[in-house]
Design an enzyme around this catalytic site. Structure first.
Site, PDB file in Angstrom:
ATOM      1  N   GLU A 438       4.480  -2.929   2.690  1.00  0.00           N
ATOM      2  CA  GLU A 438       4.710  -3.777   3.899  1.00  0.00           C
ATOM      3  C   GLU A 438       5.930  -3.727   4.670  1.00  0.00           C
ATOM      4  O   GLU A 438       7.178  -3.590   3.630  1.00  0.00           O
ATOM      5  CB  GLU A 438       4.078  -4.814   4.139  1.00  0.00           C
ATOM      6  CG  GLU A 438       4.924  -6.245   4.715  1.00  0.00           C
ATOM      7  CD  GLU A 438       5.315  -7.538   3.592  1.00  0.00           C
ATOM      8  OE1 GLU A 438       4.647  -7.966   2.503  1.00  0.00           O
ATOM      9  OE2 GLU A 438       5.459  -8.535   4.763  1.00  0.00           O
ATOM     10  N   ASP A 515       4.771  -8.477   0.534  1.00  0.00           N
ATOM     11  CA  ASP A 515       5.682  -9.322  -0.565  1.00  0.00           C
ATOM     12  C   ASP A 515       5.267 -10.614  -0.779  1.00  0.00           C
ATOM     13  O   ASP A 515       3.774 -10.210  -0.492  1.00  0.00           O
ATOM     14  CB  ASP A 515       6.515 -10.393   0.288  1.00  0.00           C
ATOM     15  CG  ASP A 515       7.991  -9.351   0.684  1.00  0.00           C
ATOM     16  OD1 ASP A 515       8.495  -9.725  -0.541  1.00  0.00           O
ATOM     17  OD2 ASP A 515       9.177  -9.071   1.443  1.00  0.00           O
ATOM     18  N   ASP A 517       5.004 -13.546  -0.151  1.00  0.00           N
ATOM     19  CA  ASP A 517       5.149 -14.681   0.873  1.00  0.00           C
ATOM     20  C   ASP A 517       3.939 -14.971   1.587  1.00  0.00           C
ATOM     21  O   ASP A 517       2.834 -13.648   1.561  1.00  0.00           O
ATOM     22  CB  ASP A 517       6.018 -14.828   1.590  1.00  0.00           C
ATOM     23  CG  ASP A 517       6.909 -13.575   2.333  1.00  0.00           C
ATOM     24  OD1 ASP A 517       5.809 -13.003   3.232  1.00  0.00           O
ATOM     25  OD2 ASP A 517       7.347 -13.432   2.747  1.00  0.00           O
ATOM     26  N   ASP A 519       3.084 -14.030   5.027  1.00  0.00           N
ATOM     27  CA  ASP A 519       3.182 -12.841   5.600  1.00  0.00           C
ATOM     28  C   ASP A 519       2.108 -11.273   4.342  1.00  0.00           C
ATOM     29  O   ASP A 519       1.344 -10.950   5.328  1.00  0.00           O
ATOM     30  CB  ASP A 519       3.822 -12.190   6.433  1.00  0.00           C
ATOM     31  CG  ASP A 519       4.252 -13.489   7.412  1.00  0.00           C
ATOM     32  OD1 ASP A 519       3.346 -14.105   8.068  1.00  0.00           O
ATOM     33  OD2 ASP A 519       5.115 -12.807   8.681  1.00  0.00           O
TER      34      ASP A 519
END
Ligand code: 0RA
Length: 656
Positions: A438, A515, A517, A519
């Site tokens: 990503e 990641d 998180d 997103d």
């Protein structure tokens, strides 16, 4: 072992030897009977007993079935059927239930008229479960008698306790505790997973509307009831609950056929939805035939034939020259197909592909006759379905063109890989890995930090398309998706399955790196959905992984460790304090990693990519049904609940 003659005069010793030989065989090679001796095999014990209760219900004798997890980690399965016969067995001169429990492959001969419907993975019975349990207790109510008997490792501990009862209720309760000598489990922890058993019971309840099922958990105080009067019709409602139906009523077909002097039952429920995915669940005698078989082939061909002939007969002139292919008729289709037949033959060793040749014609006839009639009687629904299939046909042709485009492009490119791909130098797919990363900055670090002999990097820009909401032609035009397809080299499932082949896989480990998180999780989910829908064998064969970047680095003098959760951080800190006899945590250097994008190349390599220090999660899906639902939830229309689901339940997604 008793060595006296029994009252029918037969020789006890010879019979004992037979019993022991049978039991020994099961205990020596348990995997041959129940698949394995891990979690799967343990749960199989429950399913095996449960199948007998379901048979009682399907034969019309039981309408209540209950599974209870007890505090001592044993389990019991109760049904209010006829009760296992307890009268003396004519050949052995002892209660029939003893024969059923101790002798391999007995049971069928008691009941040849009403055939066994459901059946375990390996078609073995109660004696196998008995052989593999530390203790097993059977309680039977029938013939005005309450009958209790205990066994250990397959052999009765004593003669039964028999008391008269005026209770007219009949039934069977079988309780057991698996044998530690056979199975791999920790007696301190729960043995049976509530969710695994409840999921199968839900499925059985849809397929057996005759019975009310209950699951009771006395360990974690939980209780659920599964009772679906509408059977597979309700099953379709359940599958489609997060989808938008194309027509409100569920098409339901229930028919029976004579075949070689016995009855074959066919039940089919159908509902199209406005999406593009196909879900067809097929069952033979309540066994989920994951690989399909003759019932599925019969269904597919008859569906295509029936819809094409409806177009020809009933649609306006302008639609008449559309000839649908099989895949056109299955877009947005949810269907359940359940057949019950006396002697199912299964093709593959795993018993999940139905082989009986006569079933193809039988299912085909069930569809041809009943669906044609349904469509004629419901012209509005018929028209909606036909228009949907025609638009699927148009999209298929567009997708074909898009696919050709991809192929032509790569031919022109001299089969070059997508521009963003930093390929590895090795040509041996078995040792090669590809990281799908990503974001550009993480992608950049990964490119610099990797071991370029065997690690390839494909950075993705932003979000990929939500494949749950888009049609194949759109999906194939998406740049990020195209890059993945080209890099992996195996094609996609769904346009025509022949073109999909894992043999051409260029990297045997496909690693998603995002990641930790929201997103990142969202992109992970989109990617997983794509792989699940369009490259599922990649998951089945164990090629798909998730990289797990650590949350903290703990350093004390020369020791360095990565930890992945806050809890783990606390534990490791304690460990270090103990190990080095420190006063407190002050001298331990704790570093918190922010995100992949903020790691420098060396850091990213060391923490997340280096084979010797990294952690990877292999993607598996345990429960295809549950999984389907999870994807629907995650990818459904409403954006808010989707986010909530990701955040709250991310760690529970069942394909970890
Ligand atoms: C053999 C014969 C009959 C019933 C059963 C077995 C039976 C087995 C199990 C296992 C769990 N629940 C069960 N219920 C019944 C037929 C008995 C008859 O003809 O009365």
């Amino acid at each position: 072992m008793p060595s006296s003659k029994n009252n029918s005069g037969s020789d006890y010793d010879a019979e004992d030897i037979q019993v022991l030989k049978g039991l020994e065989g099961v205990r020596r090679r348990p995997a041959m009977y129940i698949g394995d001796t891990g979690k799967k095999g343990l749960h199989h014990l429950v399913f095996e007993v449960l199948d007998n209760s379901v048979d009682e219900a399907l034969a019309g004798f039981a309408d209540q079935i209950r599974v209870t997890f007890n505090k001592d980690n044993s389990v019991n399965i109760y049904d209010n059927g006829r009760g296992i016969p307890i009268d003396p067995h004519p050949e052995y001169g002892k209660p029939a239930v003893e024969v059923i429990m101790e002798h391999l492959h007995s049971g069928g001969k008691f009941d040849s008229k009403s055939y066994k419907i459901s059946g375990g993975l390996h078609g073995v019975g109660l004696s196998v479960v008995n052989a593999l349990t530390e203790w097993l207790k059977v309680e039977i109510d029938r013939d005005d008698t309450h009958y209790t008997q205990e066994f250990s490792r397959g052999i009765k501990k004593s003669d039964p306790k028999i008391t008269k009862s005026n209770n007219k209720d009949t039934g069977t309760k079988i309780s057991f505790y698996p044998d530690k000598e056979i199975f791999d489990f920790n007696p301190e922890e729960r043995i049976f997973n509530y969710h695994t058993i409840a999921a199968r019971i839900r499925e059985l309840a849809f397929l057996t509307p005759q019975a009310k099922f209950e699951v009771k958990d006395k360990i974690d105080e939980d209780e659920e009831e599964f009772y679906y009067e509408g059977g597979i019709k309700e099953f379709i409602g359940y599958l489609n609950k997060d989808k938008q139906p194309l027509h409100n009523d569920i098409i339901f077909i229930s028919d029976s056929f004579d075949s070689n002097g016995s009855k074959v039952y066919v039940d089919i429920a159908i509902q199209y939805n406005q999406g593009y995915q196909t879900t067809i669940l097929t069952y033979a005698n309540t066994i989920n035939t994951l690989e399909g078989g003759t019932h599925l082939t019969g269904f597919k061909s008859a569906l295509t034939r029936t819809l094409n002939s409806y177009i020809e007969k009933n649609m306006e002139k302008k639609y008449k020259d559309h000839v649908l292919s099989g895949s056109d008729t299955r877009e947005g289709l949810s269907a359940i197909l359940s057949v019950k037949l006396p002697e199912p033959q299964f093709e593959s060793q795993t018993k999940i592909k139905l082989g009986n040749p006569e079933i193809r014609q039988i299912v085909s006839q069930a569809i041809t006759e009943n669906l044609a009639q349904y469509l004629e009687e419901n012209p509005q629904t018929a028209k909606k379905i036909i228009l949907k299939t025609i638009s699927a046909k148009n999209a298929r042709e567009a997708a074909q063109n898009a696919k050709l485009l991809i192929r032509r492009k790569s031919a022109l490119d001299n089969a070059r890989m997508p521009g963003k791909l930093a390929d590895c130098s090795s040509n041996n797919p078995e040792e090669c890995e590809i990281f799908i990363v990503e974001g550009d900055s993480a992608g950049g670090s990964a490119k610099q930090g990797r071991d370029r002999t065997y690690q390839a990097i494909l950075p993705l820009r932003g979000k990929i398309l939500n494949v749950e909401k888009a049609r194949l032609d759109k999906i194939l035009q998406n740049n990020e998706i195209q890059a993945i397809i080209r890099a992996l080299g195996i094609g996609v499932q769904g346009v025509s399955d022949e073109e999909f082949s894992l043999e051409n896989l260029r990297y045997h480990r496909v690693i998603i790196m995002c990641d930790a998180d929201i997103d990142g999780h969202h992109i992970e989910t989109l990617l997983l959905t794509f792989f699940f829908r369009y490259m599922r064998p990649l998951i089945d064969e164990g090629h798909l992984y998730m990289a797990v970047p650590p949350l903290y680095e703990l350093k004390y003098k020369k020791s360095r460790e990565y930890v992945y959760t806050d809890k783990e951080k606390e534990e490791k800190t304690e460990e270090l304090i103990k190990k080095y006899k420190l006063k407190n945590a002050d001298s331990i250097k704790i570093k918190r990693f922010k995100g992949l994008g903020e790691m420098n190349p060396e850091e990213l390599y060391e923490t997340t990519m280096n084979k010797t220090t990294r952690a990877l999660k292999k993607m598996i899906y345990e429960d295809y049904l549950e999984n389907d639902l999870i994807f629907n939830k995650l990818m459904g229309k409403e954006v808010k609940p989707r986010k909530k689901f990701i955040v709250e339940n991310y760690n529970n997604v069942s394909f970890y």
